[in-house]
Design a protein around this motif. Sequence first.
Motif, PDB file in Angstrom:
ATOM      1  N   MET A   1       0.869  -1.186   0.000  1.00 40.62           N
ATOM      2  CA  MET A   1       0.000   0.000   0.000  1.00 40.62           C
ATOM      3  C   MET A   1       0.900   1.229   0.000  1.00 40.62           C
ATOM      4  O   MET A   1       1.442   1.617   1.043  1.00 40.62           O
ATOM      5  CB  MET A   1      -0.925   0.018   1.216  1.00 40.62           C
ATOM      6  N   PHE A   2       1.078   1.827  -1.187  1.00 34.46           N
ATOM      7  CA  PHE A   2       1.949   2.986  -1.318  1.00 34.46           C
ATOM      8  C   PHE A   2       1.163   4.291  -1.369  1.00 34.46           C
ATOM      9  O   PHE A   2       1.714   5.320  -1.757  1.00 34.46           O
ATOM     10  CB  PHE A   2       2.818   2.858  -2.568  1.00 34.46           C
ATOM     11  N   SER A   3      -0.094   4.256  -0.963  1.00 38.01           N
ATOM     12  CA  SER A   3      -0.921   5.459  -0.954  1.00 38.01           C
ATOM     13  C   SER A   3      -1.675   5.554   0.367  1.00 38.01           C
ATOM     14  O   SER A   3      -2.479   4.676   0.683  1.00 38.01           O
ATOM     15  CB  SER A   3      -1.909   5.442  -2.118  1.00 38.01           C
ATOM     16  N   VAL A   4      -1.416   6.613   1.109  1.00 37.92           N
ATOM     17  CA  VAL A   4      -2.153   6.831   2.359  1.00 37.92           C
ATOM     18  C   VAL A   4      -3.623   7.111   2.052  1.00 37.92           C
ATOM     19  O   VAL A   4      -4.515   6.678   2.781  1.00 37.92           O
ATOM     20  CB  VAL A   4      -1.531   7.990   3.158  1.00 37.92           C
ATOM     21  N   ALA A   5      -3.879   7.806   0.950  1.00 34.28           N
ATOM     22  CA  ALA A   5      -5.261   8.102   0.576  1.00 34.28           C
ATOM     23  C   ALA A   5      -6.037   6.820   0.291  1.00 34.28           C
ATOM     24  O   ALA A   5      -7.191   6.663   0.721  1.00 34.28           O
ATOM     25  CB  ALA A   5      -5.288   9.029  -0.635  1.00 34.28           C
ATOM     26  N   ASP A   6      -5.409   5.880  -0.430  1.00 34.67           N
ATOM     27  CA  ASP A   6      -6.065   4.601  -0.699  1.00 34.67           C
ATOM     28  C   ASP A   6      -6.284   3.814   0.587  1.00 34.67           C
ATOM     29  O   ASP A   6      -7.314   3.163   0.760  1.00 34.67           O
ATOM     30  CB  ASP A   6      -5.233   3.771  -1.679  1.00 34.67           C
ATOM     31  N   MET A   7      -5.320   3.862   1.488  1.00 34.60           N
ATOM     32  CA  MET A   7      -5.479   3.171   2.772  1.00 34.60           C
ATOM     33  C   MET A   7      -6.667   3.754   3.536  1.00 34.60           C
ATOM     34  O   MET A   7      -7.432   3.018   4.178  1.00 34.60           O
ATOM     35  CB  MET A   7      -4.205   3.297   3.604  1.00 34.60           C
ATOM     36  N   GLY A   8      -6.854   5.058   3.440  1.00 36.42           N
ATOM     37  CA  GLY A   8      -7.991   5.690   4.108  1.00 36.42           C
ATOM     38  C   GLY A   8      -9.314   5.247   3.522  1.00 36.42           C
ATOM     39  O   GLY A   8     -10.272   4.974   4.248  1.00 36.42           O
ATOM     40  N   ARG A   9      -9.371   5.174   2.195  1.00 36.57           N
ATOM     41  CA  ARG A   9     -10.600   4.718   1.555  1.00 36.57           C
ATOM     42  C   ARG A   9     -10.901   3.261   1.913  1.00 36.57           C
ATOM     43  O   ARG A   9     -12.056   2.884   2.137  1.00 36.57           O
ATOM     44  CB  ARG A   9     -10.484   4.898   0.040  1.00 36.57           C
ATOM     45  N   LEU A  10      -9.856   2.438   1.986  1.00 33.96           N
ATOM     46  CA  LEU A  10     -10.041   1.039   2.366  1.00 33.96           C
ATOM     47  C   LEU A  10     -10.542   0.938   3.802  1.00 33.96           C
ATOM     48  O   LEU A  10     -11.440   0.144   4.104  1.00 33.96           O
ATOM     49  CB  LEU A  10      -8.717   0.290   2.216  1.00 33.96           C
ATOM     50  N   ALA A  11      -9.975   1.745   4.698  1.00 34.89           N
ATOM     51  CA  ALA A  11     -10.398   1.710   6.107  1.00 34.89           C
ATOM     52  C   ALA A  11     -11.851   2.125   6.252  1.00 34.89           C
ATOM     53  O   ALA A  11     -12.616   1.505   7.003  1.00 34.89           O
ATOM     54  CB  ALA A  11      -9.498   2.624   6.941  1.00 34.89           C
ATOM     55  N   GLN A  12     -12.244   3.167   5.550  1.00 35.04           N
ATOM     56  CA  GLN A  12     -13.633   3.623   5.630  1.00 35.04           C
ATOM     57  C   GLN A  12     -14.601   2.545   5.169  1.00 35.04           C
ATOM     58  O   GLN A  12     -15.634   2.303   5.791  1.00 35.04           O
ATOM     59  CB  GLN A  12     -13.816   4.887   4.795  1.00 35.04           C
TER      60      GLN A  12
ATOM     61  N   GLN B   1       2.789  11.886   5.324  1.00 31.93           N
ATOM     62  CA  GLN B   1       1.361  11.635   5.472  1.00 31.93           C
ATOM     63  C   GLN B   1       1.106  10.559   6.536  1.00 31.93           C
ATOM     64  O   GLN B   1       1.958   9.723   6.812  1.00 31.93           O
ATOM     65  CB  GLN B   1       0.746  11.189   4.144  1.00 31.93           C
ATOM     66  N   ALA B   2      -0.070  10.590   7.107  1.00 35.77           N
ATOM     67  CA  ALA B   2      -0.500   9.589   8.083  1.00 35.77           C
ATOM     68  C   ALA B   2      -2.022   9.542   8.052  1.00 35.77           C
ATOM     69  O   ALA B   2      -2.680  10.376   7.415  1.00 35.77           O
ATOM     70  CB  ALA B   2       0.005   9.931   9.481  1.00 35.77           C
ATOM     71  N   LEU B   3      -2.567   8.555   8.757  1.00 31.41           N
ATOM     72  CA  LEU B   3      -4.012   8.338   8.731  1.00 31.41           C
ATOM     73  C   LEU B   3      -4.537   8.246  10.155  1.00 31.41           C
ATOM     74  O   LEU B   3      -4.089   7.405  10.946  1.00 31.41           O
ATOM     75  CB  LEU B   3      -4.320   7.045   7.973  1.00 31.41           C
ATOM     76  N   LEU B   4      -5.471   9.131  10.483  1.00 35.78           N
ATOM     77  CA  LEU B   4      -6.102   9.147  11.795  1.00 35.78           C
ATOM     78  C   LEU B   4      -7.467   8.466  11.678  1.00 35.78           C
ATOM     79  O   LEU B   4      -8.327   8.928  10.937  1.00 35.78           O
ATOM     80  CB  LEU B   4      -6.276  10.574  12.311  1.00 35.78           C
ATOM     81  N   LEU B   5      -7.641   7.370  12.406  1.00 42.60           N
ATOM     82  CA  LEU B   5      -8.876   6.590  12.333  1.00 42.60           C
ATOM     83  C   LEU B   5      -9.690   6.765  13.605  1.00 42.60           C
ATOM     84  O   LEU B   5      -9.141   6.783  14.706  1.00 42.60           O
ATOM     85  CB  LEU B   5      -8.558   5.105  12.134  1.00 42.60           C
ATOM     86  N   ARG B   6     -11.003   6.901  13.422  1.00 40.54           N
ATOM     87  CA  ARG B   6     -11.920   7.028  14.554  1.00 40.54           C
ATOM     88  C   ARG B   6     -13.162   6.188  14.271  1.00 40.54           C
ATOM     89  O   ARG B   6     -13.615   6.127  13.122  1.00 40.54           O
ATOM     90  CB  ARG B   6     -12.368   8.477  14.763  1.00 40.54           C
ATOM     91  N   PRO B   7     -13.753   5.584  15.305  1.00 38.47           N
ATOM     92  CA  PRO B   7     -15.051   4.956  15.089  1.00 38.47           C
ATOM     93  C   PRO B   7     -16.094   6.010  14.753  1.00 38.47           C
ATOM     94  O   PRO B   7     -15.935   7.183  15.099  1.00 38.47           O
ATOM     95  CB  PRO B   7     -15.361   4.284  16.434  1.00 38.47           C
ATOM     96  N   GLN B   8     -17.143   5.612  14.070  1.00 38.50           N
ATOM     97  CA  GLN B   8     -18.194   6.562  13.713  1.00 38.50           C
ATOM     98  C   GLN B   8     -18.823   7.190  14.954  1.00 38.50           C
ATOM     99  O   GLN B   8     -19.189   8.355  14.957  1.00 38.50           O
ATOM    100  CB  GLN B   8     -19.272   5.856  12.882  1.00 38.50           C
ATOM    101  N   ASP B   9     -18.915   6.431  16.024  1.00 37.97           N
ATOM    102  CA  ASP B   9     -19.484   6.953  17.275  1.00 37.97           C
ATOM    103  C   ASP B   9     -18.387   7.055  18.329  1.00 37.97           C
ATOM    104  O   ASP B   9     -18.500   6.533  19.424  1.00 37.97           O
ATOM    105  CB  ASP B   9     -20.611   6.057  17.785  1.00 37.97           C
ATOM    106  N   SER B  10     -17.293   7.721  17.961  1.00 42.93           N
ATOM    107  CA  SER B  10     -16.113   7.758  18.820  1.00 42.93           C
ATOM    108  C   SER B  10     -16.398   8.487  20.125  1.00 42.93           C
ATOM    109  O   SER B  10     -17.140   9.456  20.182  1.00 42.93           O
ATOM    110  CB  SER B  10     -14.962   8.465  18.096  1.00 42.93           C
ATOM    111  N   SER B  11     -15.786   7.985  21.193  1.00 40.72           N
ATOM    112  CA  SER B  11     -15.856   8.619  22.511  1.00 40.72           C
ATOM    113  C   SER B  11     -14.438   8.728  23.036  1.00 40.72           C
ATOM    114  O   SER B  11     -13.704   7.742  23.082  1.00 40.72           O
ATOM    115  CB  SER B  11     -16.707   7.788  23.477  1.00 40.72           C
ATOM    116  N   PRO B  12     -13.975   9.930  23.427  1.00 39.63           N
ATOM    117  CA  PRO B  12     -12.594  10.130  23.852  1.00 39.63           C
ATOM    118  C   PRO B  12     -12.233   9.299  25.067  1.00 39.63           C
ATOM    119  O   PRO B  12     -13.043   9.050  25.946  1.00 39.63           O
ATOM    120  CB  PRO B  12     -12.537  11.634  24.169  1.00 39.63           C
ATOM    121  N   LYS B  13     -10.963   8.863  25.086  1.00 40.58           N
ATOM    122  CA  LYS B  13     -10.402   8.158  26.236  1.00 40.58           C
ATOM    123  C   LYS B  13      -9.111   8.856  26.634  1.00 40.58           C
ATOM    124  O   LYS B  13      -8.377   9.371  25.798  1.00 40.58           O
ATOM    125  CB  LYS B  13     -10.100   6.695  25.881  1.00 40.58           C
TER     126      LYS B  13
END
Length: 234
Positions: free
Chosen positions: A32-43, A202-214
């Motif tokens: 995976m040489f694209s952070v943008a593609d990794m983001g789309r895959l994660a979503q 570049q980097a990718l910040l992932l959050r659950p759709q209903d994220s709650s801070p910890k």
Amino acid sequence: MAGTLLVPPSGIPLERLVQMAMERGYTAQGEMFSVADMGRLAQEALGCQAELLCGGLGGPNRDHVLRHLVAGHPLLIPYDEDFNHEPCQRRGCKAHWAVSAGVLLGVQHVPGLSYAEDPELPGLFHPAPGMPHQPPSLPEEGSPGAVYLLSKQGKSWHYQLWDYDQVRDSNLQLTDFSPTRAADGREYVVPAGGVRAGLCGQALLLRPQDSSPKPAAALNQGTGPQPQPGSVTV
């Protein structure tokens, strides 16, 4: 690995992720040489929020990254992997992905009574269960040894603590495609503009759709004044 944090307890099978990435044209061999593609895959695969961070992990992006980790959310980082899985600088020729699942902060003061000292490690403080938590102060950029990322690369059996600045510097010099890969006769999916355009800074910040801070654990080492507020470029 991030999926197990976002979609516990089982996450998404690796085989399914690779299959989806190949079907979408993101990868040919699992690369995976694209952070943008990794983001789309994660979503699509994890049903999560995916924020693409550009401009490196330092400067105004630093506070944003640390607050993301303090909130308990995973961070995906491309970097050059050394022989012991830690960050190094090989101009992208050893590019791999790591997931950061937490942060260890050197702080000037323990952030209130909502943090309890570890019974076995003096000076290490964890959020006290069942109590509201005030986020810890973030150490100033450039403070030596003040910030460590709890990170893991896919081939490693264990999480490691990596110096934030080393991760930042490794991520910021990903520019070249490995000559070894280029000569191995296999096909790879590399975005227009190459490794520099797909991964560098570049980097990718992932959050659950209903994220709650910890809250995060804090290490009381007597240093770390408040930094200036930062912003993020996406």
